[in-house]
Each structure stands twice: as structure tokens, then as C-alpha cells.
Design a protein around this motif. Structure first.
Motif, PDB file in Angstrom:
ATOM      1  N   GLU A  91       0.828  -1.200   0.000  1.00 52.47           N
ATOM      2  CA  GLU A  91       0.000   0.000   0.000  1.00 52.47           C
ATOM      3  C   GLU A  91       0.864   1.252   0.000  1.00 52.47           C
ATOM      4  OE1 GLU A  91      -3.040   0.154  -0.646  1.00 52.47           O
ATOM      5  OE2 GLU A  91      -3.520   2.236  -0.128  1.00 52.47           O
ATOM      6  N   ASN A  94       1.846   1.737  -3.493  1.00 55.56           N
ATOM      7  CA  ASN A  94       0.660   2.135  -4.258  1.00 55.56           C
ATOM      8  C   ASN A  94       0.386   3.634  -4.094  1.00 55.56           C
ATOM      9  OD1 ASN A  94      -1.670   1.729  -5.808  1.00 55.56           O
ATOM     10  ND2 ASN A  94      -2.924   1.326  -4.004  1.00 55.56           N
ATOM     11  N   VAL A  95       0.378   4.103  -2.858  1.00 57.44           N
ATOM     12  CA  VAL A  95       0.081   5.509  -2.584  1.00 57.44           C
ATOM     13  C   VAL A  95       1.209   6.409  -3.100  1.00 57.44           C
ATOM     14  CG1 VAL A  95      -0.434   7.203  -0.791  1.00 57.44           C
ATOM     15  CG2 VAL A  95      -1.340   4.895  -0.598  1.00 57.44           C
ATOM     16  N   GLY A  98       0.878   6.923  -6.847  1.00 58.76           N
ATOM     17  CA  GLY A  98      -0.138   7.910  -7.187  1.00 58.76           C
ATOM     18  C   GLY A  98       0.388   9.331  -7.040  1.00 58.76           C
ATOM     19  N   GLN A  99       1.081   9.576  -5.947  1.00 61.16           N
ATOM     20  CA  GLN A  99       1.616  10.917  -5.686  1.00 61.16           C
ATOM     21  C   GLN A  99       2.729  11.278  -6.677  1.00 61.16           C
ATOM     22  OE1 GLN A  99       0.500  13.133  -3.313  1.00 61.16           O
ATOM     23  NE2 GLN A  99      -1.109  11.712  -2.701  1.00 61.16           N
ATOM     24  N   THR A 102       1.174  12.180 -10.096  1.00 59.66           N
ATOM     25  CA  THR A 102       0.558  13.504 -10.058  1.00 59.66           C
ATOM     26  C   THR A 102       1.616  14.587 -10.092  1.00 59.66           C
ATOM     27  OG1 THR A 102      -1.323  12.676  -8.792  1.00 59.66           O
ATOM     28  CG2 THR A 102      -0.955  15.050  -8.755  1.00 59.66           C
ATOM     29  N   GLU A 107      -2.596  16.867 -12.536  1.00 63.41           N
ATOM     30  CA  GLU A 107      -3.805  16.237 -12.029  1.00 63.41           C
ATOM     31  C   GLU A 107      -4.802  15.861 -13.115  1.00 63.41           C
ATOM     32  OE1 GLU A 107      -5.428  18.668  -8.949  1.00 63.41           O
ATOM     33  OE2 GLU A 107      -3.976  17.966  -7.487  1.00 63.41           O
ATOM     34  N   GLN A 108      -4.541  16.249 -14.347  1.00 62.20           N
ATOM     35  CA  GLN A 108      -5.495  15.934 -15.407  1.00 62.20           C
ATOM     36  C   GLN A 108      -5.403  14.494 -15.914  1.00 62.20           C
ATOM     37  OE1 GLN A 108      -8.172  18.075 -15.670  1.00 62.20           O
ATOM     38  NE2 GLN A 108      -7.857  18.308 -17.844  1.00 62.20           N
ATOM     39  N   PRO A 109      -4.184  14.034 -16.267  1.00 60.25           N
ATOM     40  CA  PRO A 109      -4.103  12.728 -16.940  1.00 60.25           C
ATOM     41  C   PRO A 109      -4.549  11.566 -16.063  1.00 60.25           C
ATOM     42  CG  PRO A 109      -2.030  13.939 -17.154  1.00 60.25           C
ATOM     43  CD  PRO A 109      -2.867  14.662 -16.148  1.00 60.25           C
ATOM     44  N   LYS A 110      -5.180  10.574 -16.729  1.00 54.94           N
ATOM     45  CA  LYS A 110      -5.541   9.332 -16.042  1.00 54.94           C
ATOM     46  C   LYS A 110      -4.437   8.315 -16.260  1.00 54.94           C
ATOM     47  CE  LYS A 110      -9.441   8.099 -17.854  1.00 54.94           C
ATOM     48  NZ  LYS A 110     -10.695   7.344 -18.082  1.00 54.94           N
ATOM     49  N   PHE A 111      -4.207   7.513 -15.253  1.00 55.83           N
ATOM     50  CA  PHE A 111      -3.250   6.419 -15.367  1.00 55.83           C
ATOM     51  C   PHE A 111      -3.919   5.109 -14.978  1.00 55.83           C
ATOM     52  CE2 PHE A 111       0.747   8.471 -16.210  1.00 55.83           C
ATOM     53  CZ  PHE A 111       0.604   9.753 -15.718  1.00 55.83           C
ATOM     54  N   ASP A 112      -3.482   4.032 -15.584  1.00 53.74           N
ATOM     55  CA  ASP A 112      -3.835   2.696 -15.124  1.00 53.74           C
ATOM     56  C   ASP A 112      -2.693   2.202 -14.260  1.00 53.74           C
ATOM     57  OD1 ASP A 112      -5.448   1.560 -18.185  1.00 53.74           O
ATOM     58  OD2 ASP A 112      -6.253   2.538 -16.402  1.00 53.74           O
ATOM     59  N   LEU A 113      -3.017   1.739 -13.071  1.00 57.38           N
ATOM     60  CA  LEU A 113      -1.995   1.214 -12.170  1.00 57.38           C
ATOM     61  C   LEU A 113      -2.200  -0.288 -12.010  1.00 57.38           C
ATOM     62  CD1 LEU A 113      -2.143   3.883  -9.284  1.00 57.38           C
ATOM     63  CD2 LEU A 113      -0.789   3.933 -11.367  1.00 57.38           C
TER      64      LEU A 113
END
Lengths: 156, 132
Positions: A91, A94-95, A98-99, A102, A107-113
């Protein structure tokens, strides 16, 4: 030369570890790292989108228990910290991922994780990870952690 | 009145943290149910009274987006508020989820104070309806 990605990795990990587990991580020079003694855990995940790559985090298993203890508000020697140590490390990665994304992409683009995975690395794997220039080393209490961001434009 | 919660995340650690945070925050918690993916969550929702769902996005078997979509297609499940708790900070993703009926979005790592204020905000309209 420190890259912008490396700055994002350093800052994200320090912030996430502090907020999640109330532990302080200090970036250190890799030449100051002690030999890789004891058991370690290597957790990894992939991401794709505007940027694609992997994020790898290696920590002693004892540090994973400290992370679990900090996250859960338990004693590091408790059964709960022991059983949740790997999950807590996953975790944390994972977190952090994400940070980091970004910080790099906004903050706009989407990512697949991908789901993060865990393994027990050999000392050879740890040495190879430490030698890669993208890998950042951190001192956390009496432990060392290694964090590496690999993106398509960099050499794995 | 105590509220029954459903925590949906493939990380048991995260579910424990949310559960503990909700208890420490002094919120009126009834039953606390756990699910490790959206499919398990749907089974729990079918068999139990749930007042609020916390869900991650990235989960195996059925992710949080699919869970929200399945709930919204059900007349009753669609009325249960869902709070997404995720590492994903994409405003595009957040807007998409809110358009599907998600009540709130919490980005990890979160503070207990933030979790509490979001839950109070989500549940308060329900309390107002009950009082009316």
C-alpha cells in the motif's frame, strides 16, 4: 545531475511515509548504505497512461513491520504488524506511485496502475537495484529503503 | 442512530485503517463489513443493510468503477452513498466518478479529520431526511 523525476520520487515518498506511517525518511547517498543484511522485501508496480513505467521499493522486512505498525497504530512486535507487514509495504508503494505520477504529470491525466506485487529479493537483485542511477536511497530510523522509478524514456 | 459501513479495498491494511479512523472519529458506527473487491461488495450489499460504502478504485475481480456502475443500475443499491478512497488523483477520473453518482472522493493518504468531515457531509443529508 538530479532529474525532475528524482525530485518527485524523493518528495512523494517522504510525504507519503510521514502521513501514512508517521515515519521520517531522509534521502541519502547510496555510497552511505550498509550492506544488505537480513531479510528484505521488494514490492513493484506498473503504470501506463501519459507516462508508462514501473515503481520499485525495497525495504528490510523489519522496516515493513514498522510501516505496518505506524499505519495501524500498533506495536511493531504485535501480531497485527507482523501479519500486515507485506500488505502495508504494498500500500505504501501504491500511494507513493499515485503521488509521484501527479507530481510529474499533473492532475489531469488518467493512469492505469497495476496491482502491486511482492517478492523476496536476492542480495544480487538489491545490489543491482542500488547501482541503477534512477534509484533513490532513504534512511528511515536505522534502516535503508531503495526506491526506483523507471519510465519509458529512461533505461531500466 | 448507528450507521452500517462497507469497506471495499483489496488491502486489508487500508480497510483496518479506515475502520479504526471511523471509530476514533467518534462517528456512530453500527456494523462494519469488509470486502476485498467489488464482487464481494455486491454480495454483502445484497444480504445486509449498508448505509455507506467506502471503495478503492484499483481492485482485482471487480474494480471500484465497475462496482459504482453496478450499484447505480440497481434501484435500491443506487441510493446508497459511495465514498471513493483512492491513490488516483486524476481530476478526469474524479469527474467521471462523480458523474456516475459517487458522493465523495478521498485521496490517499488521508487524515482522520478529512475522513470524518467527508463522512459527516455525506451522511448529514440522510439525517435531515430522517428528521423531516
Amino acid at each position: 545531475m538530479k532529474t525532475m523525476h528524482e525530485k518527485a520520487v524523493r518528495e512523494a515518498f517522504v510525504q507519503v511515509l510521514g502521513k501514512m506511517a508517521f515515519l521520517f525518511a531522509e534521502p541519502v547517498e547510496k555510497r552511505d548504505i550498509d550492506p544488505f543484511e537480513g531479510e528484505w522485501l521488494l514490492v513493484s508496480m506498473r503504470f501506463r497512461g501519459e507516462l508508462a513505467g514501473t515503481l520499485d521499493l525495497a525495504m528490510p522486512t523489519a522496516l515493513c513491520r514498522e510501516v505496518a505498525a505506524g499505519v495501524l497504530g500498533e506495536d511493531p512486535e504485535s501480531d497485527k504488524a507482523q501479519t500486515r507487514a507485506v500488505d502495508a509495504a504494498l500500500e505504501l508503494l501504491n500511494v507513493t506511485c499515485g503521488q509521484v505520477l501527479t507530481a510529474i504529470a499533473g492532475e489531469q491525466p488518467k493512469f492505469d496502475l497495476s496491482a502491486p506485487s511482492a517478492e523476496s529479493p536476492s542480495s544480487g537483485t538489491l545490489h543491482a537495484l542500488a547501482e541503477v542511477k534512477e534509484t533513490v536511497a532513504f534512511a528511515i530510523d536505522d534502516y535503508t529503503a531503495l526506491l526506483r522509478l523507471t519510465t519509458k524514456e529512461s533505461t531500466p | 442512530m448507528a450507521y452500517n459501513m462497507l469497506l471495499v479495498d483489496d488491502s486489508a491494511t487500508v480497510r483496518d485503517v479506515i475502520a479504526k479512523t471511523l471509530q476514533i472519529a467518534g462517528l456512530p458506527i453500527g456494523e462494519m463489513h469488509h470486502a476485498s473487491n467489488g464482487q464481494e461488495a455486491l454480495h454483502i450489499l445484497q444480504d445486509n443493510w449498508i448505509d455507506l460504502v467506502f471503495a478503492d478504485i484499483n481492485m482485482p475481480v471487480m474494480n471500484g468503477v465497475e462496482l459504482v456502475e453496478r450499484m447505480s443500475r440497481d434501484g435500491i443499491l443506487g441510493t446508497i452513498p459511495v465514498v471513493i478512497v483512492s491513490t488516483d488523483g486524476s481530476t478526469t477520473r474524479i469527474e467521471q466518478l462523480m458523474s456516475k453518482g459517487v458522493s465523495a472522493y478521498i485521496r490517499k493518504p488521508f487524515t482522520p479529520e478529512l475522513l470524518r468531515s467527508v463522512v459527516e457531509g455525506v451522511l448529514k443529508p440522510k439525517e435531515d431526511e430522517n428528521d423531516a
